[in-house]
Write a protein that holds these residues in place. Structure first.
Motif, PDB file in Angstrom:
ATOM      1  N   THR A  94       0.827  -1.200   0.000  1.00 26.23           N
ATOM      2  CA  THR A  94       0.000   0.000   0.000  1.00 26.23           C
ATOM      3  C   THR A  94       0.863   1.253   0.000  1.00 26.23           C
ATOM      4  O   THR A  94       0.615   2.204  -0.750  1.00 26.23           O
ATOM      5  CB  THR A  94      -0.933  -0.009   1.232  1.00 26.23           C
ATOM      6  N   THR A  95       1.900   1.261   0.810  1.00 24.71           N
ATOM      7  CA  THR A  95       2.790   2.420   0.893  1.00 24.71           C
ATOM      8  C   THR A  95       3.387   2.744  -0.472  1.00 24.71           C
ATOM      9  O   THR A  95       3.395   3.892  -0.914  1.00 24.71           O
ATOM     10  CB  THR A  95       3.925   2.148   1.904  1.00 24.71           C
ATOM     11  N   SER A 115      10.917  10.380   2.238  1.00 29.27           N
ATOM     12  CA  SER A 115      11.077   9.197   3.064  1.00 29.27           C
ATOM     13  C   SER A 115      10.032   9.256   4.182  1.00 29.27           C
ATOM     14  O   SER A 115       9.821  10.296   4.800  1.00 29.27           O
ATOM     15  CB  SER A 115      12.507   9.235   3.605  1.00 29.27           C
ATOM     16  N   VAL A 116       9.302   8.155   4.386  1.00 25.67           N
ATOM     17  CA  VAL A 116       8.273   8.156   5.436  1.00 25.67           C
ATOM     18  C   VAL A 116       8.641   7.184   6.546  1.00 25.67           C
ATOM     19  O   VAL A 116       9.359   6.210   6.337  1.00 25.67           O
ATOM     20  CB  VAL A 116       6.875   7.778   4.867  1.00 25.67           C
ATOM     21  N   LYS A 117       8.146   7.472   7.732  1.00 21.41           N
ATOM     22  CA  LYS A 117       8.442   6.640   8.897  1.00 21.41           C
ATOM     23  C   LYS A 117       7.614   5.359   8.809  1.00 21.41           C
ATOM     24  O   LYS A 117       6.426   5.389   8.455  1.00 21.41           O
ATOM     25  CB  LYS A 117       8.073   7.418  10.164  1.00 21.41           C
ATOM     26  N   THR A 152      -1.726  16.376   6.346  1.00 21.47           N
ATOM     27  CA  THR A 152      -1.025  17.079   5.270  1.00 21.47           C
ATOM     28  C   THR A 152      -0.790  16.036   4.177  1.00 21.47           C
ATOM     29  O   THR A 152      -1.173  14.879   4.330  1.00 21.47           O
ATOM     30  CB  THR A 152       0.320  17.636   5.772  1.00 21.47           C
ATOM     31  N   VAL A 153      -0.155  16.481   3.071  1.00 22.54           N
ATOM     32  CA  VAL A 153       0.065  15.535   1.967  1.00 22.54           C
ATOM     33  C   VAL A 153       0.915  14.374   2.474  1.00 22.54           C
ATOM     34  O   VAL A 153       1.889  14.567   3.199  1.00 22.54           O
ATOM     35  CB  VAL A 153       0.751  16.236   0.776  1.00 22.54           C
ATOM     36  N   GLY A 154       0.491  13.162   2.113  1.00 27.26           N
ATOM     37  CA  GLY A 154       1.194  11.975   2.601  1.00 27.26           C
ATOM     38  C   GLY A 154       0.557  11.433   3.870  1.00 27.26           C
ATOM     39  O   GLY A 154       0.993  10.415   4.389  1.00 27.26           O
ATOM     40  N   THR A 162      12.468   3.402   7.842  1.00 26.44           N
ATOM     41  CA  THR A 162      11.851   4.348   6.906  1.00 26.44           C
ATOM     42  C   THR A 162      11.603   3.662   5.568  1.00 26.44           C
ATOM     43  O   THR A 162      12.260   2.686   5.232  1.00 26.44           O
ATOM     44  CB  THR A 162      12.763   5.555   6.644  1.00 26.44           C
ATOM     45  N   ALA A 163      10.629   4.190   4.847  1.00 30.03           N
ATOM     46  CA  ALA A 163      10.328   3.682   3.514  1.00 30.03           C
ATOM     47  C   ALA A 163      10.405   4.835   2.535  1.00 30.03           C
ATOM     48  O   ALA A 163      10.008   5.959   2.862  1.00 30.03           O
ATOM     49  CB  ALA A 163       8.934   3.067   3.486  1.00 30.03           C
ATOM     50  N   ARG A 164      10.937   4.526   1.357  1.00 29.46           N
ATOM     51  CA  ARG A 164      11.108   5.594   0.380  1.00 29.46           C
ATOM     52  C   ARG A 164      10.953   5.034  -1.022  1.00 29.46           C
ATOM     53  O   ARG A 164      11.433   3.936  -1.311  1.00 29.46           O
ATOM     54  CB  ARG A 164      12.515   6.200   0.542  1.00 29.46           C
ATOM     55  N   LEU A 165      10.272   5.790  -1.846  1.00 26.31           N
ATOM     56  CA  LEU A 165      10.061   5.347  -3.223  1.00 26.31           C
ATOM     57  C   LEU A 165      11.244   5.772  -4.072  1.00 26.31           C
ATOM     58  O   LEU A 165      11.571   6.952  -4.137  1.00 26.31           O
ATOM     59  CB  LEU A 165       8.767   5.984  -3.764  1.00 26.31           C
ATOM     60  N   GLY A 166      11.918   4.794  -4.695  1.00 23.65           N
ATOM     61  CA  GLY A 166      13.072   5.104  -5.546  1.00 23.65           C
ATOM     62  C   GLY A 166      12.613   5.557  -6.919  1.00 23.65           C
ATOM     63  O   GLY A 166      11.447   5.431  -7.275  1.00 23.65           O
TER      64      GLY A 166
END
Lengths: 436, 532
Positions: free
Chosen positions: B299-300, B312-314, B476-478, B408-412
């Motif tokens: 989902t993330t 980058s999200v927690k 907020t956004v995200g 953390t997760a981040r979209l490359g």
């Protein structure tokens, strides 16, 4: 593989070497024409086109159509009446002529280590004569050493059958030397000789670099092929010559005594340069003697047997052992770790290697993995359920206490043994690695 | 523009089915898509120990014909090595383009999702815990109730964990405990006053496992196959709910569909993906609303992709540890089949009120090799030791709050979601205190915490992932609204773990389900309002 499929014509394709060569060449993507006495012998194989031919007939012209390489492998190995002596040479000349006429680019002739102008046998002399014709025609000549391995055919077949049949084997003195070459390695060498464009006309020797005693070759047959003990008794070479003289030519030929005689006169071949030129690496004889052509599986089976025996404290069942081998083939690199044989013979000693400290060793990590894998596979059997879970065994405070105490004492014992034997262990492992 | 469906739910796990029920009941046209994996290898249908003793083909489900257990030997839990559960986890990271760095990523392409292999732990969040969520505790209460009734819960009784779980009003009686757990609970009761003073409370585990037959599923018969798969279907799995949903004409399930991305045109969302069963391999569906229930990680990635966010999200994830207990007075006890999931659970406080949650389990349904591989013993004697000792041993695990995660997760740029793992710096010292307290309390209860057995898990090993697009009162956004609607993507809702505002130490699945039910009801009521 090959955009433009080359066509190769092979004579004697149904023989000991020929059959392996045909398979090798088909695998490499060639179209194959064969000249054979019995046209039906390749009828099961649609990618091979067979033409009837023997030395008394003329080579069929249409077999040469579109052929770029002629591999001349056919030879008379059995004894023929003396009047047919020149027939082989004549046939070779005809083949060369046909090849030229049809635009064949390369001729490859498989000769013999015995080829010599003054060879003791007709076989050796004929080979030498044909070699001269081939070289004249700018062809390539391959001289294989003692060909062995695969099916029990040819001279190798005779030797295996002899070793299998007789509990006592002669050990000739002075020891004649042979230079073995596995039939598949030879076929690979021949394939490369047909392929490598830059090879110049000449004689190429394909055999092990180092000659071995003929009796040690026979002992390899008994050890790795026949798998039983044979007693070797010394027999002076002159006795063989004497018996050959007494029996006369016909009987000596019939009993292969003349072939033996030519063996005694073999001069060692220098093969190193040729093997290097063809980039050919020969398999060790203990591997090649195995019917499958290598002993990878056998080594894996021995390894699995030792590991599982160590874990279960009893010989593992066949199905479990097969699963171990299959698992290593499926999940790992399919080869055995090469654990020194003392551990394979006495699996309890594996306790010395069953230690995370070996993980830093080159293959220690893999051994730890395999021990874990063997542990799970051993457990996943009904026998494993008994030794791991204690199913079907009695349980009580005293019984379990003694099981636990014994386990702890054994653990401490082997830790102590490990400390005491540590330097010896290191030596064994180093020596073993050096051997490899 | 005419849409194929009113709502598309991505994922058929606990979150997806929980939102689907109210939506389907309200008459909306619902499409559910999932990876479509189903069970391939049958678990044993007689009790675990009986099949171990008699099944000559046991390697098929313990090791696997394709040596699945060996291929998976590096994974963190026996569950991830069980061939019968292979279908649950296989192919997830590749299909969903999740790459890990110091973090264990697990997800599912199976119909029913990870609930096919879950520990069945359930708990309600208390009012104070719900304080971090942007809605009133009363709002989720009916949803908690609905879910509890649908999935079937057992373990309810009047004990020290009643208020912690908060579930006893709709619970079946507990499943039969094994001797060791009974003895421990006796000892707990006897020395309760002292133990409670340590900040430790213990009681029966509340689990989504039936002790009595209910809704076509049978009650637990203590056959001990929990790890491999329950042939009585006593363990809740969303797979059963999917079957029930399929009875409805306005519900459709597309299996073997992996979502690549979503795209808006006017008031319609188009969900595009790869379809295992279509000729072109590619397919898309449209709907007014899209609900993400693909599991937190998948989902993330999809939400960040739709937002085109490279931020980058927690990622919340509970630090865990496992340990082994030995009850010396029970040495020599005969090994018997036992319930394989949590039998007793506990909560304790360490360091200024940090809550810890844990459970203890029987060792009887797990391959002994799983223990031997961790023992500092030679294999040969480790096996003997376990044969003598294991029938008097229990194992346990503990969870800390997901707020102690620093993952953390981040979209490359290549569309991959990369996850970087890590724990808060307080975790090591917390774990030391947890170990000390466990040793002390279990000693009181007649159990020895085996030396060196207390092992802190690797980040992500809990498989409790949450909070990457959290619900906030002022998102907020995200972030997402109090109903999981993604800021900047009207009509797109996140209803799985990803939208949790916080992750406590408690088992979180039950809350995810209740929250999905709550969001489903909200969307259904909004749609009805529009019609009338």
């Amino acid at each position: 593989m090959h955009n433009h499929r080359k066509k190769i014509l092979i004579t004697g394709a149904n023989g000991y070497i020929g059959q392996r060569l045909v398979i090798k060449m088909l695998d490499a993507g060639y179209d194959i024409n064969v000249l054979v006495r019995d046209q039906n012998c390749f009828s099961g194989n649609s990618s091979v086109k067979a033409f009837q031919y023997d030395f008394s007939s003329l080579p069929p012209q249409d077999a040469f159509e579109g052929v770029s390489v002629l591999v001349h492998l056919a030879a008379i190995t059995s004894s023929l009446p003396p009047e047919s002596d020149g027939i082989e040479l004549k046939a070779a000349r005809q083949l060369i002529e046909c090849a030229h006429f049809s635009g064949v680019k390369r001729i490859l002739f498989i000769s013999s280590q015995t080829a010599k102008m003054d060879a003791p046998t007709t076989y050796g002399r004929t080979k030498w004569e044909i070699e001269q014709e081939i070289l004249k025609a700018k062809g390539l000549v391959a001289r294989p050493g003692q060909v062995y391995g695969g099916k029990e055919q040819g001279l190798f077949g005779v030797l295996v059958k002899t070793v299998r049949k007789f509990p006592i084997i002669p050990r000739f003195v002075p020891a004649p030397k042979v230079q073995p070459v596995h039939v598949d390695d030879l076929a690979e060498g021949l394939l490369r000789m047909t392929e490598q464009a830059e090879l110049s006309a000449g004689v190429y020797s394909l055999a092990s670099r180092d000659p071995v005693d003929f009796s040690s070759f026979l002992s390899s047959i008994s050890k790795y092929r026949v798998r039983s003990f044979r007693l070797f008794i010394p027999v002076p070479v002159f006795l063989v010559s004497l018996s050959s003289f007494l029996l006369g030519r016909y009987l000596s030929d019939k009993l292969s005594i003349n072939r033996l005689k030519s063996l005694f006169k073999l001069e060692p071949m220098e093969t190193g340069a040729d093997l290097k030129r063809l980039n050919l690496i020969l398999r060790p004889i203990h591997a090649g003697m195995h019917p499958s052509g290598d002993d990878r599986r056998r080594c894996l089976l021995m390894e699995g047997n030792a590991l599982l025996h160590y874990i279960l404290k009893e010989k593992p069942r066949g199905a479990l052992l097969r699963r171990y081998v299959h698992a290593i083939e499926q999940v790992r690199d399919a080869s055995s770790l090469g654990i020194p044989s003392i551990f394979l013979k006495l699996p309890i000693l594996l306790a010395l290697l069953d230690d995370r400290r070996w993980v830093c060793e080159p293959r220690g990590k893999e051994l730890a993995w395999r021990l874990d894998a063997a542990t799970l596979m051993a457990e996943a059997t009904t026998a494993g359920a008994s030794s791991f879970l204690g199913l079907g065994r009695r349980a009580s405070l005293l019984i379990n206490l003694s099981v636990v105490v014994r386990a702890v004492v054994s653990e401490l014992f082997w830790r102590a043994v490990k400390i005491i034997s540590y330097s010896l262990l290191i030596k064994i492992m180093r020596q073993h690695r050096g051997e490899k | 523009m005419i849409q194929d469906y009113d709502v598309i739910i991505i994922g058929s796990g606990p979150a997806g089915v929980s939102a689907a029920f109210p939506l389907v009941e309200s008459g909306l046209r619902v499409l559910m898509v999932d990876g479509g994996h189903e069970q391939k290898i049958q678990p044993p249908d007689i009790d675990y120990l009986a099949s171990r003793g008699s099944d000559i083909d046991q390697h098929k489900w313990i090791v696997g014909d394709d040596y699945y257990a060996l291929r998976q030997s590096d994974t963190v839990s026996p569950k991830l090595r069980a061939p019968t559960l292979g279908y649950v986890f296989e192919g997830f990271s590749e299909a969903n383009k999740v790459v890990e760095d110091g973090f264990i990523t697990v997800g599912s392409l199976a119909t029913g999702g990870l609930s096919n292999a879950w520990g069945c732990g359930v708990a309600k969040l208390g009012d104070d815990e719900l304080g971090s969520f942007p809605f009133n505790a009363l709002e989720i209460e009916p949803s908690y109730q609905t879910i509890a009734e649908r999935i079937g819960i057992s373990g309810g009784c009047d004990d020290d964990m009643s208020s912690y779980f908060g579930l006893d009003t709709s619970s079946q009686p507990p499943i039969q405990m094994d001797d060791l757990h009974c003895k421990m609970l006796d000892n707990y009761t006897r020395y309760r006053e002292e133990i409670v003073k340590f900040g430790f409370q213990m009681g029966r585990s509340r689990v989504a496992v039936l002790s009595e037959s209910y809704a076509g599923r049978k009650g637990c018969d203590v056959s001990g196959n929990c790890l491999w798969g329950c042939h009585k279907k006593a363990l809740y799995s969303a797979y059963e709910d999917v079957q029930a949903l399929k009875e409805n004409n306005n519900f459709r399930l597309e299996q073997g569909f992996t979502v690549e991305g979503i795209e808006r045109s006017e008031d319609t969302w188009r969900v595009a993906g790869t379809d295992r069963y279509s000729v072109s391999g590619f397919r898309s569906f449209s709907a007014k609303k899209v609900l993400f229930a693909a599991g937190t990680l998948a989902t993330t990635r999809l939400v960040l992709g739709a937002l085109k966010s490279k931020k980058s999200v927690k990622l919340l994830s509970c630090p865990t540890a496992a340990f082994m207990l030995w009850l010396p007075l029970h040495l020599g006890r005969k090994i018997v089949p036992s319930f394989g999931l949590g039998q007793l659970s506990f909560t304790m406080n360490v360091q200024r009120n940090t809550s810890v949650f844990g459970s203890t389990f029987s060792t009887a349904g797990i391959p002994v090799s799983e223990f031997v591989r961790h023992l500092p013993f030679h294999k040969r004697y480790g096996i003997d030791l376990m044969r003598g000792l294991l029938s008097s041993c229990l194992i346990g695990n503990i969870f800390l709050s997901g707020e102690f995660s620093s993952a953390t997760a981040r979209l490359g740029s290549n569309g991959e979601l990369s996850i970087t793992g890590g724990f808060d710096e307080r975790v090591p010292s917390l774990m030391i205190d947890v170990k000390k307290l466990l040793r002390k309390t279990y000693w009181q209860m007649g159990a020895v915490l085996l030396p060196k057995s207390f092992t802190v898990g690797r980040p992500g090993g809990d498989i409790h992932y949450a909070g990457t697009v959290p619900m906030r009162s002022h998102p907020t956004v995200g972030e997402t609204s109090s109903y999981g609607e993604v800021m900047g993507l009207d009509g797109v809702y996140v209803i799985d773990g990803a939208c949790l505002s916080t992750l406590t130490e408690k088992s979180h699945t039950f809350t995810i389900m209740a929250n999905a039910d709550r969001i489903g009801r909200y969307i259904a009521s909004k749609a009805l309002e529009k019609k009338t």
